[in-house]
Design a protein around this motif. Sequence first.
Motif, PDB file in Angstrom:
ATOM      1  N   CYS A  31       1.265 -22.266  41.828  1.00  0.00           N
ATOM      2  CA  CYS A  31       0.399 -23.418  41.572  1.00  0.00           C
ATOM      3  C   CYS A  31       0.761 -24.567  42.522  1.00  0.00           C
ATOM      4  O   CYS A  31       1.905 -25.018  42.546  1.00  0.00           O
ATOM      5  CB  CYS A  31       0.556 -23.863  40.117  1.00  0.00           C
ATOM      6  SG  CYS A  31      -0.327 -25.388  39.741  1.00  0.00           S
ATOM      7  N   CYS A  44      -5.240 -30.304  38.216  1.00  0.00           N
ATOM      8  CA  CYS A  44      -5.660 -28.972  38.685  1.00  0.00           C
ATOM      9  C   CYS A  44      -6.691 -29.065  39.805  1.00  0.00           C
ATOM     10  O   CYS A  44      -7.672 -29.791  39.688  1.00  0.00           O
ATOM     11  CB  CYS A  44      -6.233 -28.184  37.504  1.00  0.00           C
ATOM     12  SG  CYS A  44      -6.860 -26.577  37.999  1.00  0.00           S
ATOM     13  N   CYS A  63      -7.789 -24.166  42.363  1.00  0.00           N
ATOM     14  CA  CYS A  63      -7.575 -23.332  43.552  1.00  0.00           C
ATOM     15  C   CYS A  63      -7.628 -21.840  43.240  1.00  0.00           C
ATOM     16  O   CYS A  63      -7.827 -21.022  44.125  1.00  0.00           O
ATOM     17  CB  CYS A  63      -6.234 -23.678  44.190  1.00  0.00           C
ATOM     18  SG  CYS A  63      -4.818 -23.079  43.245  1.00  0.00           S
ATOM     19  N   CYS A 123      -3.524 -19.261  40.091  1.00  0.00           N
ATOM     20  CA  CYS A 123      -3.012 -18.775  38.804  1.00  0.00           C
ATOM     21  C   CYS A 123      -3.806 -17.561  38.331  1.00  0.00           C
ATOM     22  O   CYS A 123      -3.227 -16.542  37.935  1.00  0.00           O
ATOM     23  CB  CYS A 123      -3.045 -19.888  37.765  1.00  0.00           C
ATOM     24  SG  CYS A 123      -4.608 -20.775  37.687  1.00  0.00           S
TER      25      CYS A 123
HETATM   26  S1  SF4 Z   1      -6.191 -23.451  39.564  1.00  0.00           S
HETATM   27 FE1  SF4 Z   1      -4.265 -22.795  38.636  1.00  0.00          FE
HETATM   28  S2  SF4 Z   1      -2.829 -22.674  40.343  1.00  0.00           S
HETATM   29 FE2  SF4 Z   1      -4.574 -23.904  41.056  1.00  0.00          FE
HETATM   30  S3  SF4 Z   1      -3.995 -26.024  40.626  1.00  0.00           S
HETATM   31 FE3  SF4 Z   1      -5.140 -25.312  38.836  1.00  0.00          FE
HETATM   32  S4  SF4 Z   1      -3.550 -24.570  37.449  1.00  0.00           S
HETATM   33 FE4  SF4 Z   1      -2.585 -24.724  39.460  1.00  0.00          FE
END
Ligand code: SF4
Length: 719
Positions: free
Chosen positions: A309, A378, A381, A384
């Motif tokens: 992350c 968040c 992206c 995760c």
């Molecule tokens: S999508 Fe998932 S990995 Fe990306 S910033 Fe958000 S929590 Fe973090």
Amino acid sequence: MVLRMIVGLVLTVAALAVAGRRVWWLRRLAFSGQPAPERLAFAREHPGTDAEAQLTEVVGQRKLLQWTVPGMAHAATFWGFIVLVLTIIEVYGSLFQRTFSIPGIGQWAAIGFIEDLFAVGVLCGIVTFTIIRIRNNPHKEGRRSRFFGSHTRAAWVVLSMISAVIITLLVYRGAQENTGVFPYEGDGAWPFASWLVGKALHPLGYGVNSVLEVVFILANLAVIMAFLVIVVYSKHLHIGLAPLNIMFSRRPNALGPLEPMRSNGKVLDFEEADPDTDVFGIGKIEDMTWKGLLDLGTCTECGRCQSKCPAWATDKPLSPKQIILDLRDHAFAKAPYLLATEEGREHLPADVLAEAGRPLVGTLEENGVIDPEALWACTNCGACVNECPVDIEHIDHINGMRRHQVLVESAFPTEATGMLNNLERRGNPWGMAEDRRADWITELDFEVPVLDGRIPDDVEYLYWVGCAGALEDRAKKATKAIAELLHVAGVKFAVLGPAEACTGDPARRLGNEFVFQMLAQQNVETLNEAGVGAGTGKKVIASCPHCFNTISREYPQLGGDYEVIHHTQLLARLVEEGKLTPVNPVDEKITYHDPCFLGRHNKVYTPPRQIIDAVPGTRAEEMHRCKGNGFCCGAGGARMWLEERTGTRINNNRIDEALALNPDTVSTACPYCMVMLGDAVNAKKASGEAKESLEVIDVAQLLVRSVRLREERGEETKA
Ligand code: SF4
Ligand code: SF4
């Protein structure tokens, strides 16, 4: 015999009763969530897709094996337990008949060998897990450990239990070798591990081995039953839930489009929504669907998501794992309230009522379950979701909570207010006048038709420029390069100019589904009137990966169906077909940054690299975090319009990685990334950490510098 039978059966019945009660409770808890009929319908209608997912994700351990060492250890343990079901059958058989063997295959030496092989495989897996956990000790490594925040004590208990299953298994089998009841005795050393243990126990004599045989058969059974109970009461629930969760997860995955906003199992219609009966996003734990609650129970606490992350890597309070664990802990603690009747709730203990009263999103002072700072950190992206071995859908949960915060609580970072107002008033995040969208065209030395009605028959492509591409100075350079390349290649295209509006991506990712729907409906109407719908033979070119993702994968939710191509896909094809010939050498070391919404969300990795490779003289070098493992620029999830107050900056982290390669150019294929990485490079130049000549450009700008026509004209590039 009778005693061992009674003890074995009593143990089994007691364990099954305790475990069964818990499973029933878990089922009731899951179904206290919102309905998700679309998940059941998909699983029913696509059994082949599900079978494939079970084979690759569950049996094949695909995602786990992407991390070689822990993946192999997990696969050995998982496959071992599947094979060892045979030994469980043998244990139960031996309760009734000391010389029991599985009918048909139970005396084959190969079966004995396979059982022992996998038993040893499981032990090796456990040793590997132990080393991994010692080396990644969160108490020593802090946030750098992927186990930071996980319930590590429970993990150690389970590792001990699994070891105990294998050790008791090998001891009773070794003793059986010596008492002459081992089903595979005819071939001595084939069940090699049992044979070795048998050799070690042999000096103890028949009498002691007979006692060991019965004691360790019962011990093996007791450990398995205790393990069963521990599994349903711990994070190892995933052993049973993972196949279910994978069965009902979004296909091919929960990347790309966001889910439409649903209430009571139906897509929410804002015009007919009833504030008293409809659910607006996730404002309480029971606003999650049963699939969402299943996600929470399935988390293995492995921390793979956390380790990738970008928010966590830059010291923000967001960890996707912690979001899931906090929601799960809250769901379990609130469960007595959720499962009680209205009347029964009045008599619940004070701590349960206190838990039920906690705001789902709130600060520490407000006793919130999820820290608002984590929620807004968040970038969507997708790292995760991409990493999670059990297909947990973090982004859907995060955006579900954002939707509630924006639409019901009006609680979101204040700096986003301007962007949302601008979208509503002017259809772009900067609030610029609509006619400015065509300004870039006047800077070209050829005509670009601006549509006024339907797309002409002889024009194949509609170029969707996007707000940044039309209005942001750095992104405009890429837009002009793309237009020029299409012109050089003889591709007939047109643009919408002032008729184009923001796709709504920043509003949707921020949680404002209302503004998204308003913009999306307007754009769907415009695109349909332009006659570029799927089946018309016309295609939409998108240069912004966010527009690309929204138009191709989210507009179908509103009835808009289009064939969309990213500019890198089209340009790579034009080069391949010889319609664009890069000949001027560009003697530069180039590293390519994968935009999350092009790469991870839509799996477009190769075309941008093909373009770079096609330019003579370039030396491409990959950053360590690339392709599916790429690292965000920090702009997605509407973060482009939010302040980054906590931790270090995500764009700086990314540029530091690029600078380690000492490139001449950082290339990308997204206007958001251009802006974020460009800002980071400018800051690094100001501090003397980056050379003045370092550029951040779109791959189209690189290509346009190298195409033949430009050399023939002897012109300097404007891009
Ligand atoms: S999508 Fe998932 S990995 Fe990306 S910033 Fe958000 S929590 Fe973090
Ligand atoms: S959400 Fe998935 S990746 Fe993250 S800790 Fe849980 S199981 Fe692991």
